[in-house]
Design a protein around this motif. Structure first.
Motif, short mmCIF file in Angstrom:
data_model
loop_
_atom_site.label_atom_id
_atom_site.label_comp_id
_atom_site.label_asym_id
_atom_site.label_seq_id
_atom_site.Cartn_x
_atom_site.Cartn_y
_atom_site.Cartn_z
N SER A 175 -26.83 -25.64 -2.02
CA SER A 175 -27.53 -26.47 -2.99
C SER A 175 -28.32 -27.56 -2.27
O SER A 175 -27.98 -27.95 -1.16
N SER A 176 -29.39 -28.01 -2.94
CA SER A 176 -30.23 -29.05 -2.37
C SER A 176 -31.14 -29.63 -3.44
O SER A 176 -31.67 -28.89 -4.27
N PRO A 177 -31.36 -30.94 -3.40
CA PRO A 177 -32.37 -31.52 -4.29
C PRO A 177 -33.79 -31.30 -3.77
O PRO A 177 -34.76 -31.54 -4.47
N GLN A 178 -33.92 -30.80 -2.53
CA GLN A 178 -35.22 -30.66 -1.88
C GLN A 178 -35.92 -29.33 -2.14
O GLN A 178 -37.12 -29.23 -1.94
N GLY A 179 -35.19 -28.29 -2.52
CA GLY A 179 -35.82 -27.01 -2.80
C GLY A 179 -34.98 -25.82 -2.40
O GLY A 179 -33.91 -25.96 -1.80
N VAL A 180 -35.51 -24.64 -2.72
CA VAL A 180 -34.80 -23.38 -2.47
C VAL A 180 -34.57 -23.15 -0.98
O VAL A 180 -33.47 -22.82 -0.55
N GLN A 181 -35.61 -23.30 -0.17
CA GLN A 181 -35.47 -23.05 1.26
C GLN A 181 -34.43 -23.97 1.88
O GLN A 181 -33.61 -23.53 2.69
N HIS A 182 -34.42 -25.22 1.50
CA HIS A 182 -33.44 -26.16 2.04
C HIS A 182 -32.02 -25.78 1.61
O HIS A 182 -31.07 -25.92 2.38
N ALA A 183 -31.86 -25.30 0.38
CA ALA A 183 -30.56 -24.85 -0.09
C ALA A 183 -30.06 -23.67 0.74
O ALA A 183 -28.89 -23.60 1.12
N ILE A 184 -30.96 -22.73 1.06
CA ILE A 184 -30.61 -21.58 1.90
C ILE A 184 -30.23 -22.06 3.30
O ILE A 184 -29.20 -21.65 3.86
N GLU A 185 -31.04 -22.92 3.88
CA GLU A 185 -30.78 -23.41 5.24
C GLU A 185 -29.47 -24.19 5.30
O GLU A 185 -28.72 -24.08 6.28
N THR A 186 -29.16 -24.96 4.26
CA THR A 186 -27.91 -25.71 4.21
C THR A 186 -26.72 -24.77 4.21
O THR A 186 -25.75 -24.96 4.95
N ALA A 187 -26.78 -23.71 3.39
CA ALA A 187 -25.68 -22.74 3.32
C ALA A 187 -25.52 -21.99 4.64
O ALA A 187 -24.39 -21.81 5.11
N LEU A 188 -26.63 -21.57 5.24
CA LEU A 188 -26.55 -20.86 6.51
C LEU A 188 -25.98 -21.73 7.63
O LEU A 188 -25.16 -21.28 8.43
N ALA A 189 -26.41 -22.99 7.67
CA ALA A 189 -25.92 -23.89 8.71
C ALA A 189 -24.42 -24.12 8.57
O ALA A 189 -23.68 -24.09 9.56
N ARG A 190 -23.97 -24.32 7.35
CA ARG A 190 -22.54 -24.56 7.13
C ARG A 190 -21.73 -23.30 7.44
O ARG A 190 -20.68 -23.36 8.08
N ALA A 191 -22.20 -22.14 7.00
CA ALA A 191 -21.49 -20.88 7.25
C ALA A 191 -21.40 -20.58 8.74
O ALA A 191 -20.38 -20.10 9.22
N SER A 192 -22.45 -20.89 9.49
CA SER A 192 -22.44 -20.56 10.92
C SER A 192 -21.49 -21.45 11.72
O SER A 192 -21.23 -21.17 12.88
N GLU A 193 -20.93 -22.48 11.10
CA GLU A 193 -19.90 -23.28 11.77
C GLU A 193 -18.59 -22.50 11.90
O GLU A 193 -17.80 -22.77 12.80
N THR A 194 -18.35 -21.55 10.99
CA THR A 194 -17.09 -20.81 11.01
C THR A 194 -17.25 -19.29 11.08
O THR A 194 -16.27 -18.59 11.31
N ILE A 195 -18.46 -18.77 10.86
CA ILE A 195 -18.69 -17.33 10.89
C ILE A 195 -19.58 -17.00 12.08
O ILE A 195 -20.66 -17.56 12.23
N ARG A 196 -19.11 -16.07 12.92
CA ARG A 196 -19.89 -15.64 14.08
C ARG A 196 -20.73 -14.42 13.71
O ARG A 196 -20.43 -13.70 12.78
N ASN A 197 -21.76 -14.17 14.49
CA ASN A 197 -22.56 -12.95 14.42
C ASN A 197 -23.29 -12.75 13.09
O ASN A 197 -23.44 -11.62 12.62
N ILE A 198 -23.76 -13.84 12.47
CA ILE A 198 -24.52 -13.71 11.23
C ILE A 198 -25.83 -12.97 11.54
O ILE A 198 -26.54 -13.32 12.48
#
Length: 69
Positions: free
Chosen positions: A14-37
């Protein structure tokens, strides 16, 4: 070329800034604990409205990653 096996998970960014930022936020957080995305697929886009304006975007996606070993 080796064969790959992928596992997928569903998550929502989620993001107040837009769809792309919401995607990037989710990917960044997921890559903290998931390898090989390796890929993502947007399955749903929603928004929260306040006073007739978009206040927040929510993007649900499938995220795919290769298994170790």
């Amino acid at each position: 070329m080796s064969n790959h096996v992928y596992k997928s998970v569903e998550l929502t960014g989620s993001s107040p800034q837009g769809v792309q930022h919401a995607i990037e936020t989710a990917l960044a957080r997921a890559s903290e604990t998931i390898r090989n995305i390796r890929w993502f697929e947007v399955t749903q886009v929603r928004g929260h409205v306040e006073d007739g304006k978009i206040a927040h975007w929510q993007v649900t996606m499938k995220l795919g990653f290769t298994l170790d070993g």
